[in-house]
Design a protein around this motif. Structure first.
Motif, PDB file in Angstrom:
ATOM      1  N   PHE A  31       0.711  -1.307  -0.016  1.00 13.16           N
ATOM      2  CA  PHE A  31       0.062   0.028  -0.025  1.00 13.16           C
ATOM      3  C   PHE A  31       1.045   1.200   0.101  1.00 13.16           C
ATOM      4  O   PHE A  31       0.305   2.326  -0.273  1.00 13.16           O
ATOM      5  CB  PHE A  31      -1.061   0.122   1.200  1.00 13.16           C
ATOM      6  N   LEU A  32       2.202   1.153   0.384  1.00 11.61           N
ATOM      7  CA  LEU A  32       2.763   2.360   0.417  1.00 11.61           C
ATOM      8  C   LEU A  32       4.008   2.321  -0.822  1.00 11.61           C
ATOM      9  O   LEU A  32       4.392   3.214  -1.335  1.00 11.61           O
ATOM     10  CB  LEU A  32       3.493   2.463   1.745  1.00 11.61           C
ATOM     11  N   LEU A  33       4.780   1.339  -0.776  1.00 10.33           N
ATOM     12  CA  LEU A  33       6.025   1.248  -1.513  1.00 10.33           C
ATOM     13  C   LEU A  33       5.586   1.100  -3.125  1.00 10.33           C
ATOM     14  O   LEU A  33       6.189   1.650  -3.846  1.00 10.33           O
ATOM     15  CB  LEU A  33       6.931   0.182  -0.922  1.00 10.33           C
ATOM     16  N   ALA A  37      -1.909   0.267   6.802  1.00  6.27           N
ATOM     17  CA  ALA A  37      -0.518   0.417   6.178  1.00  6.27           C
ATOM     18  C   ALA A  37       0.193   1.495   6.453  1.00  6.27           C
ATOM     19  O   ALA A  37       1.272   1.700   6.977  1.00  6.27           O
ATOM     20  CB  ALA A  37      -0.689   0.164   4.506  1.00  6.27           C
ATOM     21  N   GLY A  73       8.172   4.018   3.917  1.00  9.60           N
ATOM     22  CA  GLY A  73       6.857   4.208   3.316  1.00  9.60           C
ATOM     23  C   GLY A  73       6.504   5.674   3.942  1.00  9.60           C
ATOM     24  O   GLY A  73       5.493   6.167   3.233  1.00  9.60           O
ATOM     25  N   LEU A 107       3.635   6.176 -13.484  1.00 15.82           N
ATOM     26  CA  LEU A 107       2.470   6.718 -14.269  1.00 15.82           C
ATOM     27  C   LEU A 107       2.800   8.157 -14.684  1.00 15.82           C
ATOM     28  O   LEU A 107       2.102   8.833 -15.454  1.00 15.82           O
ATOM     29  CB  LEU A 107       1.392   6.971 -13.106  1.00 15.82           C
ATOM     30  N   PRO A 137       2.829   1.763  -4.701  1.00 16.31           N
ATOM     31  CA  PRO A 137       2.456   2.880  -5.079  1.00 16.31           C
ATOM     32  C   PRO A 137       3.420   3.956  -5.414  1.00 16.31           C
ATOM     33  O   PRO A 137       3.197   4.446  -6.399  1.00 16.31           O
ATOM     34  CB  PRO A 137       1.364   3.275  -4.225  1.00 16.31           C
ATOM     35  N   VAL A 138       4.472   4.004  -4.672  1.00 19.30           N
ATOM     36  CA  VAL A 138       5.314   5.198  -4.849  1.00 19.30           C
ATOM     37  C   VAL A 138       6.114   5.033  -6.257  1.00 19.30           C
ATOM     38  O   VAL A 138       6.253   5.641  -7.203  1.00 19.30           O
ATOM     39  CB  VAL A 138       6.490   5.306  -3.763  1.00 19.30           C
ATOM     40  N   ALA A 169       0.337  12.797 -11.084  1.00 19.67           N
ATOM     41  CA  ALA A 169       1.314  11.873 -10.478  1.00 19.67           C
ATOM     42  C   ALA A 169       2.705  12.682 -10.743  1.00 19.67           C
ATOM     43  O   ALA A 169       3.428  12.649  -9.947  1.00 19.67           O
ATOM     44  CB  ALA A 169       1.476  10.567 -11.436  1.00 19.67           C
ATOM     45  N   VAL A 225      -2.869   8.864  -6.509  1.00 20.42           N
ATOM     46  CA  VAL A 225      -3.196   8.486  -7.858  1.00 20.42           C
ATOM     47  C   VAL A 225      -3.076   7.089  -7.987  1.00 20.42           C
ATOM     48  O   VAL A 225      -3.981   6.224  -8.233  1.00 20.42           O
ATOM     49  CB  VAL A 225      -2.337   9.190  -8.977  1.00 20.42           C
ATOM     50  N   PRO A 226      -1.905   6.359  -7.483  1.00 13.18           N
ATOM     51  CA  PRO A 226      -1.676   4.710  -7.631  1.00 13.18           C
ATOM     52  C   PRO A 226      -2.948   4.086  -6.708  1.00 13.18           C
ATOM     53  O   PRO A 226      -3.529   3.171  -6.973  1.00 13.18           O
ATOM     54  CB  PRO A 226      -0.303   4.496  -7.069  1.00 13.18           C
ATOM     55  N   LEU A 227      -3.174   4.610  -5.573  1.00 18.55           N
ATOM     56  CA  LEU A 227      -4.343   4.022  -4.657  1.00 18.55           C
ATOM     57  C   LEU A 227      -5.466   4.088  -5.150  1.00 18.55           C
ATOM     58  O   LEU A 227      -6.201   2.978  -5.188  1.00 18.55           O
ATOM     59  CB  LEU A 227      -4.161   4.570  -3.272  1.00 18.55           C
ATOM     60  N   VAL A 264      -5.780   0.152   3.980  1.00 19.70           N
ATOM     61  CA  VAL A 264      -4.874   1.322   3.618  1.00 19.70           C
ATOM     62  C   VAL A 264      -4.537   2.208   4.950  1.00 19.70           C
ATOM     63  O   VAL A 264      -3.438   2.648   5.079  1.00 19.70           O
ATOM     64  CB  VAL A 264      -5.540   2.368   2.638  1.00 19.70           C
ATOM     65  N   ALA A 297       3.021  15.258  -8.069  1.00 24.18           N
ATOM     66  CA  ALA A 297       3.162  14.369  -6.736  1.00 24.18           C
ATOM     67  C   ALA A 297       4.806  14.296  -6.468  1.00 24.18           C
ATOM     68  O   ALA A 297       5.383  14.345  -5.397  1.00 24.18           O
ATOM     69  CB  ALA A 297       2.301  13.267  -6.379  1.00 24.18           C
ATOM     70  N   VAL A 298       5.298  13.803  -7.609  1.00 20.90           N
ATOM     71  CA  VAL A 298       6.822  13.556  -7.705  1.00 20.90           C
ATOM     72  C   VAL A 298       7.569  14.513  -7.208  1.00 20.90           C
ATOM     73  O   VAL A 298       8.380  14.630  -6.602  1.00 20.90           O
ATOM     74  CB  VAL A 298       7.314  12.734  -9.188  1.00 20.90           C
ATOM     75  N   PHE A 330       4.830   2.912  -8.624  1.00 21.71           N
ATOM     76  CA  PHE A 330       3.760   2.957  -9.550  1.00 21.71           C
ATOM     77  C   PHE A 330       3.503   4.241 -10.030  1.00 21.71           C
ATOM     78  O   PHE A 330       3.285   4.901 -11.309  1.00 21.71           O
ATOM     79  CB  PHE A 330       2.461   2.471  -8.896  1.00 21.71           C
ATOM     80  N   ASN A 331       3.448   5.455  -9.030  1.00 21.28           N
ATOM     81  CA  ASN A 331       3.144   6.994  -9.073  1.00 21.28           C
ATOM     82  C   ASN A 331       4.358   7.399 -10.157  1.00 21.28           C
ATOM     83  O   ASN A 331       4.046   8.232 -11.061  1.00 21.28           O
ATOM     84  CB  ASN A 331       3.139   7.586  -7.852  1.00 21.28           C
ATOM     85  N   LEU A 332       5.617   7.070  -9.815  1.00 24.03           N
ATOM     86  CA  LEU A 332       6.883   7.359 -10.290  1.00 24.03           C
ATOM     87  C   LEU A 332       6.525   6.862 -12.150  1.00 24.03           C
ATOM     88  O   LEU A 332       6.830   7.855 -12.973  1.00 24.03           O
ATOM     89  CB  LEU A 332       7.823   6.806 -10.046  1.00 24.03           C
ATOM     90  N   GLN A 336       0.466  12.916  -0.821  1.00 22.12           N
ATOM     91  CA  GLN A 336       0.192  13.090  -2.330  1.00 22.12           C
ATOM     92  C   GLN A 336       0.555  11.959  -3.375  1.00 22.12           C
ATOM     93  O   GLN A 336       0.143  11.716  -4.236  1.00 22.12           O
ATOM     94  CB  GLN A 336       0.631  14.611  -2.854  1.00 22.12           C
ATOM     95  N   MET A 337       1.960  11.545  -2.816  1.00 23.36           N
ATOM     96  CA  MET A 337       2.538  10.393  -3.631  1.00 23.36           C
ATOM     97  C   MET A 337       1.754   9.298  -3.689  1.00 23.36           C
ATOM     98  O   MET A 337       2.166   8.424  -4.765  1.00 23.36           O
ATOM     99  CB  MET A 337       4.055  10.172  -2.922  1.00 23.36           C
ATOM    100  N   PHE A 338       0.880   8.832  -2.777  1.00 25.14           N
ATOM    101  CA  PHE A 338       0.159   7.548  -3.024  1.00 25.14           C
ATOM    102  C   PHE A 338      -1.380   7.704  -3.638  1.00 25.14           C
ATOM    103  O   PHE A 338      -1.891   6.879  -3.826  1.00 25.14           O
ATOM    104  CB  PHE A 338      -0.138   7.151  -1.584  1.00 25.14           C
ATOM    105  N   PHE A 374       7.623  10.110   2.019  1.00 25.08           N
ATOM    106  CA  PHE A 374       6.988  10.595   1.072  1.00 25.08           C
ATOM    107  C   PHE A 374       5.831  11.478   1.441  1.00 25.08           C
ATOM    108  O   PHE A 374       5.147  10.760   2.446  1.00 25.08           O
ATOM    109  CB  PHE A 374       6.872   9.681  -0.111  1.00 25.08           C
TER     110      PHE A 374
END
Lengths: 314, 411, 293
Positions: A46-48, C166, C132, A57, A50-51, A285, C142-144, C163, A288-289, A53-55, C138-140, C135
């Motif tokens: 749920f955290l690593l 986590a 975790g 995207l 997505p980071v 995205a 879009v993917p979530l 969520v 956010a980066v 994935f976000n990068l 905001q970094m989470f 960041f």
């Protein structure tokens, strides 16, 4: 761990002992992994992940219904610099960061010094801390009406000058950000104060007493004894504040509800708006980066400064 | 072992989380406060199709749109969902995920449920892809007592009468128009109305890039808007309760979609008795008489339609007079079906006006404008309402045009 | 500096200085009280507003005292029903209790694995989990949002619990790694020699030794989840799983025609659990702050 005491030990026994110890350590390591696994799995999922994935995207062309599988290169990063109101976003974000670093700290420090040893210190501390346990969304909702044209601020100011004031604090471009920052200060001053008081409590009394005896002024004592010893706490508080300033969202989202250019009130709000109101997913995205890069850079710089200062104290 | 029972119960709850999968189809909507009507529609659609259809409300609107868009981007469009017409429908249909409803519309028109005019509202390049949930015209709602108090016996029929009535209302202590700017979307209301009342063709041209946002046509509308503010015709745009000034009777008129009649009725202002409606007259006598129409479509996923042909029966039901009446009775919403009863006096008043004057209907600006421009432009219009001066009007027009220009340059 | 401490003049001087340092404390009390009054003005506004009807609110000055206390109940009922706060508060309560509870428990288990057992490169494992929190949230987003949408976790109660759990793991892990590490080694070594399982050592030796820290961490995470607007506004849009803060915001925002008195009452209601926890468990909150630094 004690080595076996009996003097003549054959190599075989020693090897056996070693083997057992290695096996025990392995077993212990495996058990350790079992203990870590659930936490690690959740954090990774749920955290690593997505980071990363976000990068990924942020390099696609994904917006609205399509583009998820199209590579866009640095398109989204360049796009940020073509936003016509980028300067407003940057200025507001800068105000947030500077305001969030200096104001809660300054007020919190002033209050900490003021309250130290005052009768009923505990009650004061609790009351000044109270807004912190309220949700930012609830605080924002209340303050939205406090700043309203017929709200508390205008009513009090009107009574002071003797004429009716109906200024829209949250509707004017040059007052909205300072106004929301003041609400932020109202909410976070308490925790700054408490943390600084904790830091002060750890400062030994002797040098302060000695300085008093020597006739040093309060300012001299603060400047030369309290402040240097308090610096590590100040740094911790500052790092917390910086991150809060960069990522402030709830208050701005709630209090900026009626303001037409709400999206330009901070980088975090801008990211949210572009992503979820304009459905520019890949662009969101990328913002956010960049926000992450800024936050990490600034907190890293502060950490380096902190360790330098601590090294100098020692 | 405790851990095992824990795992087992976790597995059971996990299957409960995705309970939606147990339904044949889910009907997504964002319309807040229409729960009763949607419940009736979904029950009727389930019955008519023999499918197990579940309703699912998601709010707020932008998050709802985000949900649908990301579903489609991920390759799984919701089976049934509400959407917007105009350019919003165009870009949705472009994805190829939406079912063609030509046959259903042929049937509906043959039954006398709808006319060609409605079909056009739900079509992309001549092909209908949606059915109507709601068709709402945008009249001026007015407080009948306020008009009586100001000595006005009939709603204004010309622009001069409108101005005279507004002055009379001011004289009688009312603010002529309630004009809120809450929720980030209401800025376009007066902008587009004044465009339509001065130059309907230019209004349409704004939305396809042929008319600039700072040209003479817009200048004229903005001058009138600024002038109205100078005359004190509007309520404070900073007010967050959108119907407050109507309900406490400080303001006398409210330019808004006819669905607001239901909201006012809930707050004690009965349509027909307390509230009436008229179409705003054109500024010049020779300007074409026009009405702004907002149409809320229901669309179906092409894949779902293929998988479950019975969904077409659900669609047929949702277009029927029974469905229209169910929604009308529950929430006072008018489906546009010609064989339904008008849900309230405002709708029947507007029906009568339209039958008599036969105005040209144009798609509301919100749906007609390209979605990528919608938010940026409307926030400029909101900004004008908060600072309604001539200088700000010029700035707003120039900013809108530069956004508009850069958008069309890339098309 | 050499002083003759028996010199009466010197002692007199010390006493005078002592008194001089006492006196400003009253002046400081006055200043602090004044500041506190100003600081609490929004609370005054809150407490007069929840007792006003909408009509009364709109017609009187915001600082006027209410005509009677009676409208309070009606405001509560309106906030509760119009905003769907009832359902939302049950949702948020379950997210906060479960999320904070699970996160603290899982972090404790992980901290145990990291500090009390012989794990190779324990530091690297720790850094991996702790990464975790490096960041901004905001970094989470879009993917979530997209990932939840694809897996069907979006708008689901279970997805929210997962969520939140986590997000709330890394910080307690950081703290517990410190406090577990500080517990004497002998405790668990002895238990192991007596044949206790690792689970037993963890549950009945280590955890009780860090009870204070665990409670404080639970409180911090509970407050965070209860107060969260960002994640719940994105991942839980349907009325069935909506969080209390999203409900509050919906009440204040679009399409609502609710008076400020009702909205302000709703924001008070939404703060009741965290304020109560703060009042009754202040000690743990404050020790939680020390953990944070």
């Amino acid at each position: 761990m004690q080595a076996p005491q009996t003097p003549p030990i054959s190599a075989a026994i020693r090897a056996e002992a070693h083997r057992r110890e290695v096996a025990a350590r392995r077993r212990s390591g495996r058990v350790a992994l079992v203990f870590i696994a659930p936490a690690l799995a959740l954090v990774a999922l749920f955290l690593l992940l997505p980071v990363l994935f976000n990068l990924g995207l942020s390099f696609t062309r994904w917006q609205r219904f399509s583009g998820l599988d199209e590579f866009g290169g640095l398109m989204n990063y360049q796009r940020l610099f073509m936003v016509p109101y980028l300067s407003e976003v940057v200025i507001n974000t800068a105000m947030w960061v500077i305001g969030a670093i200096t104001l809660p700290l300054a007020f919190g420090l002033g209050l900490a010094l003021l309250l130290r040893g005052v009768p009923g210190e505990g009650l004061f501390k609790a009351l000044f801390f109270l807004p912190r346990v309220l949700a930012p969304a609830a605080v924002g909702t209340i303050w939205f009406y406090v700043y309203a044209p017929d709200g508390v601020i205008n009513t009090l100011a009107g009574a002071a000058v003797g004429q009716e004031i109906d200024y829209g604090w949250l509707f004017e471009s040059h007052t909205i950000t300072p106004a929301i920052i003041m609400t932020f200060v109202w909410q976070t001053l308490g925790i700054n104060m408490v943390l600084l008081l904790l830091g002060m409590a750890a400062i030994p009394r002797d040098p302060i007493e000695a300085a008093h005896v020597d006739g040093a002024s309060s300012w001299q004592i603060f400047r030369h004894i309290i402040w240097p010893l308090l610096l590590p706490t100040v740094f911790v508080v500052t790092i917390l504040n910086v991150i809060a300033g960069f990522t402030a969202f709830d208050l701005i989202w709630v209090m900026g509800n009626g303001y037409p250019a709400q999206r330009s009130l901070s980088l975090a709000v801008f990211m949210y708006y572009e992503t979820f109101s304009n459905s520019r997913w890949a662009f969101g995205a990328a913002i956010a980066v960049m926000l992450s890069a800024l936050v990490i850079l600034v907190s890293w710089a502060l950490t380096v400064m902190q360790s330098r200062v601590e090294a100098r104290i020692r | 072992m405790k851990i095992k029972t824990l795992m087992a119960s976790a597995a059971i709850t996990a299957s409960a989380w995705t309970a939606a999968a147990a339904q044949d189809a889910t009907f997504y909507y964002d319309k807040n406060g229409w729960d009763e009507g949607f419940a009736a529609l979904i029950e009727g659609a389930s019955e008519a199709s023999g499918l197990d259809i579940a309703g699912q409300q998601l709010t707020p609107t932008d998050r709802y749109q985000a949900y649908v868009m990301s579903s489609i981007a991920g390759g799984a469009a919701p089976a049934i969902f509400t959407w917007w017409n105009g350019k919003q429908l165009d870009s949705l249909v472009e994805t190829g995920e939406i079912a063609d409803l030509t046959e259903l519309w042929d049937e509906a028109i043959a039954n006398g449920w709808f006319s060609e005019a409605e079909r056009e509202l739900f079509s992309v390049d001549g092909t209908p892809y949606a059915i109507p949930l709601n068709v709402a015209r945008w009249p001026v709602l007015y407080n009948k007592d306020a008009f009586a108090a100001a000595g006005i016996d009939a709603p204004p029929a010309t622009w001069d009468e409108l101005l005279a009535d507004a002055d009379a209302l001011k004289e009688a202590g009312y603010i002529p128009f309630n004009a809120p700017a809450v929720g980030g979307w209401m800025g376009f209301i007066w902008f587009s109305e004044l465009m339509v009342r001065t130059d309907p063709d230019a209004f349409v041209g704004l939305t396809d890039g042929t008319v600039p946002y700072n040209g003479p046509e817009v200048q004229r509308a903005m001058e009138i808007w600024t002038d109205f503010y100078e005359r004190g015709y509007f309520t404070d745009a900073r007010e967050q309760d959108e119907t407050r000034f109507m309900v406490n009777e400080e303001a006398a008129m409210y330019l808004i979609g006819e669905w607001t009649a239901g909201i006012l009725a809930n707050r004690g202002m009965e349509p027909g008795e307390k509230i009436g409606a008229f179409l705003m007259p054109p500024v010049d006598a020779e300007t074409e008489n026009t009405v702004i129409v907002e149409a809320a479509p229901i669309v179906f996923s092409a894949d779902a339609m293929e998988e479950m042909p019975a969904l077409m029966d659900a669609a047929r039901y949702l277009m029927s007079p029974e469905a229209g009446n169910a929604l009308g009775q529950a929430n006072g919403i008018y489906s546009g079906n010609l064989m339904t009863d008008a849900p309230n006096a405002i709708v029947s008043d507007v029906n009568a006006i339209i039958a008599e004057d036969a105005p040209r209907s144009v798609v509301r600006w919100w749906e007609a404008v390209p979605p990528e421009l919608q938010g940026d432009l409307v926030s400029q219009m909101n900004a004008f309402m908060l600072d309604p001066t001539a200088e700000n009007a010029q700035r707003v027009m120039d900013d809108m045009q530069s956004l508009n220009e850069s958008y069309w340059a890339f098309q | 500096m050499a002083v003759d401490i028996s010199d009466p003049a010197f002692l007199e001087g010390l006493k005078r200085k002592e008194r001089a340092r006492q006196r400003p404390s009253w002046l400081r009390l006055a200043i602090a009280s004044l500041l506190l009054v100003a600081y609490l003005v929004p609370f005054y506004y809150l407490f007069v507003t929840i007792f006003k009807t909408t009509d009364e609110y709109l017609r009187s000055s915001v600082l006027d005292l209410p005509n009677s206390l009676a409208p309070f109940w009606d405001n509560v009922v309106q906030a509760w029903t119009l905003g769907g706060m009832g359902r939302a508060s049950i949702n948020s309560m379950s997210y906060a209790v479960l999320g904070a509870g699970l996160a603290t428990a899982l972090a404790a288990a992980a901290a145990y694995g990291l500090t009390r057992l012989k794990l190779r490169s324990a530091n690297a494992w720790f850094m991996l989990i702790f990464a975790g929190t490096l960041f901004p949230f905001q970094m989470f987003l879009v993917p979530l949002f997209f990932g939840f949408q694809r897996t069907g976790l979006i708008n689901s109660w279970g997805g929210m619990v997962l969520v939140y759990t986590a997000i709330c793991i890394p910080f307690p892990l950081l703290v517990l790694r410190g406090s577990f590490g500080a517990i004497a080694r002998e405790i668990d070594e002895a238990a192991r020699i007596e044949g206790a399982s690792e689970w037993r050592v963890f549950a009945s030796m280590i955890v009780p030794n860090a009870k204070g820290a665990l409670i404080a961490l639970f409180l911090i995470q509970f407050t965070f989840i209860w107060n969260d607007l960002l994640f719940s506004s994105i991942l839980a849009g349907s009325p069935e799983v909506r969080s209390i803060m999203v409900a509050l915001q919906a009440l204040q925002g679009t399409y609502s025609s609710t008076g400020p008195n009702v909205v302000v009452t709703a924001s008070l209601l939404s703060s009741v659990p965290t304020v109560l926890l703060f009042i009754f468990l202040r000690r743990y909150f404050m020790s939680g702050l020390q953990l944070g630094t």
